[in-house]
Write a protein that holds these residues in place. Structure first.
Motif, mmCIF file in Angstrom:
data_model
loop_
_atom_site.group_PDB
_atom_site.id
_atom_site.type_symbol
_atom_site.label_atom_id
_atom_site.label_comp_id
_atom_site.label_asym_id
_atom_site.label_seq_id
_atom_site.Cartn_x
_atom_site.Cartn_y
_atom_site.Cartn_z
ATOM 1 N N ALA A 18 0.834 -1.209 0.000
ATOM 2 C CA ALA A 18 0.000 0.000 0.000
ATOM 3 C C ALA A 18 0.869 1.260 0.000
ATOM 4 O O ALA A 18 0.552 2.244 -0.679
ATOM 5 C CB ALA A 18 -0.932 -0.003 1.207
ATOM 6 N N VAL A 19 1.982 1.239 0.744
ATOM 7 C CA VAL A 19 2.885 2.390 0.800
ATOM 8 C C VAL A 19 3.592 2.559 -0.543
ATOM 9 O O VAL A 19 3.692 3.661 -1.074
ATOM 10 C CB VAL A 19 3.915 2.230 1.949
ATOM 11 N N ARG A 20 4.114 1.456 -1.099
ATOM 12 C CA ARG A 20 4.807 1.515 -2.404
ATOM 13 C C ARG A 20 3.898 2.084 -3.480
ATOM 14 O O ARG A 20 4.308 2.937 -4.278
ATOM 15 C CB ARG A 20 5.269 0.118 -2.826
ATOM 16 N N GLU A 21 2.675 1.631 -3.496
ATOM 17 C CA GLU A 21 1.737 2.112 -4.522
ATOM 18 C C GLU A 21 1.368 3.574 -4.314
ATOM 19 O O GLU A 21 1.317 4.335 -5.269
ATOM 20 C CB GLU A 21 0.488 1.226 -4.534
ATOM 21 N N GLU A 22 1.131 3.960 -3.078
ATOM 22 C CA GLU A 22 0.768 5.355 -2.780
ATOM 23 C C GLU A 22 1.891 6.309 -3.167
ATOM 24 O O GLU A 22 1.651 7.401 -3.671
ATOM 25 C CB GLU A 22 0.447 5.495 -1.285
ATOM 26 N N GLN A 23 3.148 5.894 -2.931
ATOM 27 C CA GLN A 23 4.311 6.734 -3.200
ATOM 28 C C GLN A 23 4.874 6.543 -4.610
ATOM 29 O O GLN A 23 5.795 7.243 -5.011
ATOM 30 C CB GLN A 23 5.412 6.453 -2.173
ATOM 31 N N HIS A 24 4.363 5.567 -5.339
ATOM 32 C CA HIS A 24 4.839 5.238 -6.693
ATOM 33 C C HIS A 24 6.311 4.828 -6.673
ATOM 34 O O HIS A 24 7.083 5.212 -7.545
ATOM 35 C CB HIS A 24 4.603 6.410 -7.662
ATOM 36 N N TRP A 25 6.702 4.052 -5.645
ATOM 37 C CA TRP A 25 8.072 3.563 -5.539
ATOM 38 C C TRP A 25 8.206 2.278 -6.333
ATOM 39 O O TRP A 25 7.291 1.459 -6.392
ATOM 40 C CB TRP A 25 8.439 3.312 -4.080
ATOM 41 N N ALA A 62 10.903 -1.102 -7.692
ATOM 42 C CA ALA A 62 12.056 -1.940 -7.351
ATOM 43 C C ALA A 62 13.315 -1.340 -7.978
ATOM 44 O O ALA A 62 13.282 -0.833 -9.100
ATOM 45 C CB ALA A 62 11.841 -3.360 -7.862
ATOM 46 N N GLY A 63 14.397 -1.341 -7.241
ATOM 47 C CA GLY A 63 15.658 -0.807 -7.736
ATOM 48 C C GLY A 63 15.857 0.669 -7.467
ATOM 49 O O GLY A 63 16.939 1.210 -7.675
ATOM 50 N N GLN A 64 14.822 1.345 -6.980
ATOM 51 C CA GLN A 64 14.923 2.771 -6.678
ATOM 52 C C GLN A 64 15.839 2.959 -5.468
ATOM 53 O O GLN A 64 15.822 2.164 -4.533
ATOM 54 C CB GLN A 64 13.521 3.304 -6.377
ATOM 55 N N GLU A 65 16.639 4.030 -5.474
ATOM 56 C CA GLU A 65 17.582 4.302 -4.399
ATOM 57 C C GLU A 65 16.951 5.263 -3.384
ATOM 58 O O GLU A 65 16.251 6.200 -3.765
ATOM 59 C CB GLU A 65 18.862 4.919 -4.971
ATOM 60 N N PHE A 66 17.217 5.017 -2.084
ATOM 61 C CA PHE A 66 16.638 5.820 -1.013
ATOM 62 C C PHE A 66 17.719 6.385 -0.109
ATOM 63 O O PHE A 66 18.802 5.834 0.002
ATOM 64 C CB PHE A 66 15.665 4.983 -0.176
ATOM 65 N N VAL A 67 17.389 7.491 0.552
ATOM 66 C CA VAL A 67 18.268 8.102 1.544
ATOM 67 C C VAL A 67 17.571 7.980 2.899
ATOM 68 O O VAL A 67 16.345 8.044 2.984
ATOM 69 C CB VAL A 67 18.577 9.583 1.188
ATOM 70 N N PHE A 68 18.368 7.742 3.950
ATOM 71 C CA PHE A 68 17.857 7.621 5.307
ATOM 72 C C PHE A 68 18.359 8.816 6.111
ATOM 73 O O PHE A 68 19.558 9.002 6.260
ATOM 74 C CB PHE A 68 18.331 6.313 5.952
ATOM 75 N N ILE A 69 17.438 9.627 6.634
ATOM 76 C CA ILE A 69 17.785 10.845 7.352
ATOM 77 C C ILE A 69 17.338 10.698 8.803
ATOM 78 O O ILE A 69 16.136 10.637 9.078
ATOM 79 C CB ILE A 69 17.107 12.072 6.702
ATOM 80 N N PRO A 70 18.302 10.629 9.760
ATOM 81 C CA PRO A 70 17.927 10.511 11.172
ATOM 82 C C PRO A 70 17.111 11.714 11.631
ATOM 83 O O PRO A 70 17.439 12.850 11.327
ATOM 84 C CB PRO A 70 19.279 10.468 11.898
ATOM 85 N N LYS A 71 16.014 11.456 12.341
ATOM 86 C CA LYS A 71 15.123 12.501 12.862
ATOM 87 C C LYS A 71 14.711 12.102 14.278
ATOM 88 O O LYS A 71 13.794 11.310 14.458
ATOM 89 C CB LYS A 71 13.872 12.648 11.997
#
Length: 71
Positions: free
Chosen positions: A19-26, A28-37
């Motif tokens: 559901a999250v992947r579809e909502e965000q249009h993400w 497979a193979g897409q690169e992500f950044v992780f930002i500590p908050k």
């Protein structure tokens, strides 16, 4: 806003709920950044170069710093 959960595997991997992947249009193979908050982490896709075109349009160029004036 949707609520979804996932479990961290023994290999420290998390599957993003469909559901999250579809909502965000993400994809497979897409690169992500992780930002500590605080106690959490913001996960965002790394933008492609063409998505950044024009992002600073109209920005003030006064007092611009470059690598030459850094220590």
């Amino acid at each position: 806003m949707m609520t979804a959960t996932a479990t961290l595997s023994s290999k420290f991997q998390i599957s993003i709920p469909k559901a999250v992947r579809e909502e965000q249009h993400w994809e497979a193979g897409q690169e992500f950044v992780f930002i500590p908050k605080g106690k959490g982490v913001l996960v965002m896709p790394v933008p492609e170069l063409n998505q950044l075109a024009g992002i600073a349009k109209g920005a003030c160029k006064d007092d611009y710093r470059d690598r030459k004036d850094r220590f």
